[in-house]
Design a protein around this motif. Structure first.
Motif, PDB file in Angstrom:
ATOM      1  N   TRP A 170      39.702  50.798  37.068  1.00 37.27           N
ATOM      2  CA  TRP A 170      39.394  49.444  36.628  1.00 37.27           C
ATOM      3  C   TRP A 170      37.949  49.445  36.164  1.00 37.27           C
ATOM      4  O   TRP A 170      37.031  49.578  36.974  1.00 37.27           O
ATOM      5  CB  TRP A 170      39.595  48.452  37.779  1.00 37.27           C
ATOM      6  CG  TRP A 170      39.398  47.016  37.383  1.00 37.27           C
ATOM      7  CD1 TRP A 170      38.304  46.237  37.642  1.00 37.27           C
ATOM      8  CD2 TRP A 170      40.326  46.169  36.673  1.00 37.27           C
ATOM      9  NE1 TRP A 170      38.480  44.978  37.129  1.00 37.27           N
ATOM     10  CE2 TRP A 170      39.716  44.911  36.536  1.00 37.27           C
ATOM     11  CE3 TRP A 170      41.597  46.369  36.142  1.00 37.27           C
ATOM     12  CZ2 TRP A 170      40.353  43.850  35.887  1.00 37.27           C
ATOM     13  CZ3 TRP A 170      42.222  45.307  35.501  1.00 37.27           C
ATOM     14  CH2 TRP A 170      41.599  44.072  35.385  1.00 37.27           C
ATOM     15  N   GLN A 212      31.226  48.189  40.001  1.00 36.74           N
ATOM     16  CA  GLN A 212      31.956  49.194  40.773  1.00 36.74           C
ATOM     17  C   GLN A 212      31.904  50.515  40.015  1.00 36.74           C
ATOM     18  O   GLN A 212      32.217  50.553  38.816  1.00 36.74           O
ATOM     19  CB  GLN A 212      33.415  48.791  40.967  1.00 36.74           C
ATOM     20  CG  GLN A 212      33.590  47.461  41.691  1.00 36.74           C
ATOM     21  CD  GLN A 212      35.054  47.146  41.952  1.00 36.74           C
ATOM     22  OE1 GLN A 212      35.494  47.119  43.085  1.00 36.74           O
ATOM     23  NE2 GLN A 212      35.811  46.940  40.898  1.00 36.74           N
ATOM     24  N   ASP A 251      49.776  40.635  36.788  1.00 43.83           N
ATOM     25  CA  ASP A 251      48.659  40.514  35.839  1.00 43.83           C
ATOM     26  C   ASP A 251      48.558  39.052  35.411  1.00 43.83           C
ATOM     27  O   ASP A 251      49.577  38.427  35.093  1.00 43.83           O
ATOM     28  CB  ASP A 251      48.930  41.323  34.569  1.00 43.83           C
ATOM     29  CG  ASP A 251      48.792  42.821  34.793  1.00 43.83           C
ATOM     30  OD1 ASP A 251      48.379  43.228  35.883  1.00 43.83           O
ATOM     31  OD2 ASP A 251      49.111  43.569  33.837  1.00 43.83           O
ATOM     32  N   LYS A 284      45.304  40.508  28.975  1.00 47.12           N
ATOM     33  CA  LYS A 284      45.009  40.510  30.424  1.00 47.12           C
ATOM     34  C   LYS A 284      43.601  39.978  30.690  1.00 47.12           C
ATOM     35  O   LYS A 284      42.633  40.421  30.090  1.00 47.12           O
ATOM     36  CB  LYS A 284      45.149  41.939  30.939  1.00 47.12           C
ATOM     37  CG  LYS A 284      44.965  42.093  32.431  1.00 47.12           C
ATOM     38  CD  LYS A 284      45.608  43.402  32.868  1.00 47.12           C
ATOM     39  CE  LYS A 284      45.274  43.782  34.275  1.00 47.12           C
ATOM     40  NZ  LYS A 284      46.057  44.929  34.741  1.00 47.12           N
ATOM     41  N   TYR A 336      34.394  40.951  40.659  1.00 41.80           N
ATOM     42  CA  TYR A 336      35.117  42.019  41.343  1.00 41.80           C
ATOM     43  C   TYR A 336      35.029  41.708  42.825  1.00 41.80           C
ATOM     44  O   TYR A 336      33.926  41.742  43.389  1.00 41.80           O
ATOM     45  CB  TYR A 336      34.479  43.389  41.084  1.00 41.80           C
ATOM     46  CG  TYR A 336      34.125  43.637  39.629  1.00 41.80           C
ATOM     47  CD1 TYR A 336      35.131  43.759  38.666  1.00 41.80           C
ATOM     48  CD2 TYR A 336      32.801  43.731  39.227  1.00 41.80           C
ATOM     49  CE1 TYR A 336      34.803  43.970  37.335  1.00 41.80           C
ATOM     50  CE2 TYR A 336      32.468  43.938  37.903  1.00 41.80           C
ATOM     51  CZ  TYR A 336      33.468  44.052  36.959  1.00 41.80           C
ATOM     52  OH  TYR A 336      33.145  44.257  35.643  1.00 41.80           O
ATOM     53  N   PHE A 337      36.140  41.383  43.434  1.00 43.48           N
ATOM     54  CA  PHE A 337      36.057  41.068  44.866  1.00 43.48           C
ATOM     55  C   PHE A 337      37.346  41.405  45.597  1.00 43.48           C
ATOM     56  O   PHE A 337      38.424  41.504  44.996  1.00 43.48           O
ATOM     57  CB  PHE A 337      35.654  39.605  45.095  1.00 43.48           C
ATOM     58  CG  PHE A 337      36.576  38.559  44.534  1.00 43.48           C
ATOM     59  CD1 PHE A 337      36.609  38.282  43.184  1.00 43.48           C
ATOM     60  CD2 PHE A 337      37.414  37.824  45.383  1.00 43.48           C
ATOM     61  CE1 PHE A 337      37.457  37.297  42.667  1.00 43.48           C
ATOM     62  CE2 PHE A 337      38.254  36.839  44.884  1.00 43.48           C
ATOM     63  CZ  PHE A 337      38.273  36.578  43.508  1.00 43.48           C
ATOM     64  N   ILE A 383      40.695  41.588  43.556  1.00 40.64           N
ATOM     65  CA  ILE A 383      40.862  40.774  42.347  1.00 40.64           C
ATOM     66  C   ILE A 383      39.729  41.093  41.371  1.00 40.64           C
ATOM     67  O   ILE A 383      38.552  41.046  41.733  1.00 40.64           O
ATOM     68  CB  ILE A 383      40.822  39.263  42.704  1.00 40.64           C
ATOM     69  CG1 ILE A 383      41.913  38.949  43.738  1.00 40.64           C
ATOM     70  CG2 ILE A 383      40.988  38.391  41.447  1.00 40.64           C
ATOM     71  CD1 ILE A 383      41.863  37.531  44.283  1.00 40.64           C
ATOM     72  N   GLY A 384      40.106  41.426  40.156  1.00 37.60           N
ATOM     73  CA  GLY A 384      39.106  41.639  39.113  1.00 37.60           C
ATOM     74  C   GLY A 384      39.364  40.652  37.986  1.00 37.60           C
ATOM     75  O   GLY A 384      40.458  40.654  37.408  1.00 37.60           O
TER      76      GLY A 384
HETATM   77  C1  BTN Z   1      45.265  46.256  38.084  1.00 39.50           C
HETATM   78  O1  BTN Z   1      45.458  45.418  37.206  1.00 39.50           O
HETATM   79  O2  BTN Z   1      45.686  47.404  37.979  1.00 39.50           O
HETATM   80  C2  BTN Z   1      44.538  45.846  39.339  1.00 39.50           C
HETATM   81  C3  BTN Z   1      43.052  45.804  39.151  1.00 39.50           C
HETATM   82  C4  BTN Z   1      42.316  45.342  40.390  1.00 39.50           C
HETATM   83  C5  BTN Z   1      40.816  45.391  40.198  1.00 39.50           C
HETATM   84  C6  BTN Z   1      40.092  44.808  41.375  1.00 39.50           C
HETATM   85  S1  BTN Z   1      38.364  44.585  41.055  1.00 39.50           S
HETATM   86  C7  BTN Z   1      38.089  44.255  42.733  1.00 39.50           C
HETATM   87  C8  BTN Z   1      38.924  45.253  43.505  1.00 39.50           C
HETATM   88  N1  BTN Z   1      38.227  46.514  43.630  1.00 39.50           N
HETATM   89  C9  BTN Z   1      38.871  47.487  42.998  1.00 39.50           C
HETATM   90  O3  BTN Z   1      38.500  48.681  42.971  1.00 39.50           O
HETATM   91  N2  BTN Z   1      39.975  47.023  42.431  1.00 39.50           N
HETATM   92  C10 BTN Z   1      40.150  45.612  42.658  1.00 39.50           C
END
Ligand code: BTN
Length: 265
Positions: A72, A61, A123, A130, A81-82, A152-153
């Motif tokens: 992120w 991404q 988290d 994390k 990454y989904f 979700i990452g």
């Molecule tokens: C956080 O902890 O602040 C949330 C992070 C979320 C990351 C995921 S990766 C897939 C999706 N696409 C993004 O741009 N963000 C989420």
């Protein structure tokens, strides 16, 4: 060798998609090598009327985003990454930030044998570091949820030491286990676990909605007795635990716990 120099093996999403053909979530997986954010693509799908359970997965991404406007870091080839497109009721929507981290924690337990914890609000962490971030975005129309996107990452194979710019303590599943972890197995497990929780929530949401519809008491003038005490008023609503909210003649509201009262309608 840095992450960028490692030979990236593309995610084999076809097998994951095939294994989830009859599941509510993941029966269609859109796989893209590079995106701004999987949230953007899922949003486009929603605006075009895409069906519930579509998943957008990317290797990389360029503008991955987190909660509270944070970015992120989404380097290619090692992590997951989904985003998942959902059409939840308001009730189900308000519980997604509980459901999603639980599904991720279960999936990590089952696929890796590691025991994550959840740092509020959502988290997912291992040993205080994390390993997964969750972002839930929504499109509202008046009071209704048009759609929600669960992003979700998961740090699956990345080396946390290669991102000194990320100041919060982070780790990856491979770093904790000391061996590689299959991204496909993990993706499948998260979607399976979330499917189960989501369908339970929807079932409960249906029952909850039906219960309120069937409650002949709501909107009526009632008298409630318990012991020597008596309350009179209009049965205005029920709260999330089934307690009755009674509007007294003086305009104040009182909460009456089920089981303590008898109604005399
Ligand atoms: C956080 O902890 O602040 C949330 C992070 C979320 C990351 C995921 S990766 C897939 C999706 N696409 C993004 O741009 N963000 C989420």
């Amino acid at each position: 060798m840095s992450e960028g120099e490692k030979k990236a093996v593309p995610l084999a999403v076809e097998a994951v998609e095939a294994s989830l053909a009859n599941a509510p979530l993941g029966h269609r997986i859109i796989y893209l090598p590079v995106v701004t954010s999987t949230m953007d693509i899922a949003r486009q799908e929603a605006e075009q009327g895409g069906e519930e359970g579509i998943v957008v997965v990317a290797e990389e991404q360029t503008a991955g985003r987190g909660r509270l406007g944070r970015r992120w870091v989404s380097s290619p080839g090692q992590n997951l990454y989904f985003s998942i497109l959902l059409y939840p009721s308001r009730w189900v929507y308000s519980r997604l930030s509980v459901a999603v981290p639980v599904a991720v924690a279960r999936a990590i337990r089952h696929t890796c044998g590691l025991y994550p914890e959840i740092k509020w609000p959502n988290d997912v962490r291992l040993g205080g570091k994390k390993v997964c971030g969750i972002l839930i975005e929504t499109a509202l129309q008046d009071a209704e949820v048009r759609y929600a996107i669960a992003g979700i990452g998961i740090n699956v194979g990345s080396n946390p030491e290669e991102h000194p710019d990320v100041t919060a303590p982070t780790t990856s599943l491979a770093a904790e286990l000391g061996k590689p972890v299959s991204r496909e197995d993990l993706l499948q497990a998260v979607l399976t676990e979330l499917s189960v929780i989501y369908m339970h929530m929807r079932g409960w949401g249906d029952a909850w909605g039906e219960w309120q519809t069937l409650l002949e008491t709501l909107g009526r003038e009632i008298q409630v007795r318990w012991g020597e005490q008596v309350e009179e008023g209009v049965a205005e609503a029920v709260d999330g635990e089934g307690n009755l909210l009674l509007r007294r003649p003086d305009g104040t509201l009182v909460t009456l716990a089920a089981g303590e009262v008898t109604l005399q309608i």
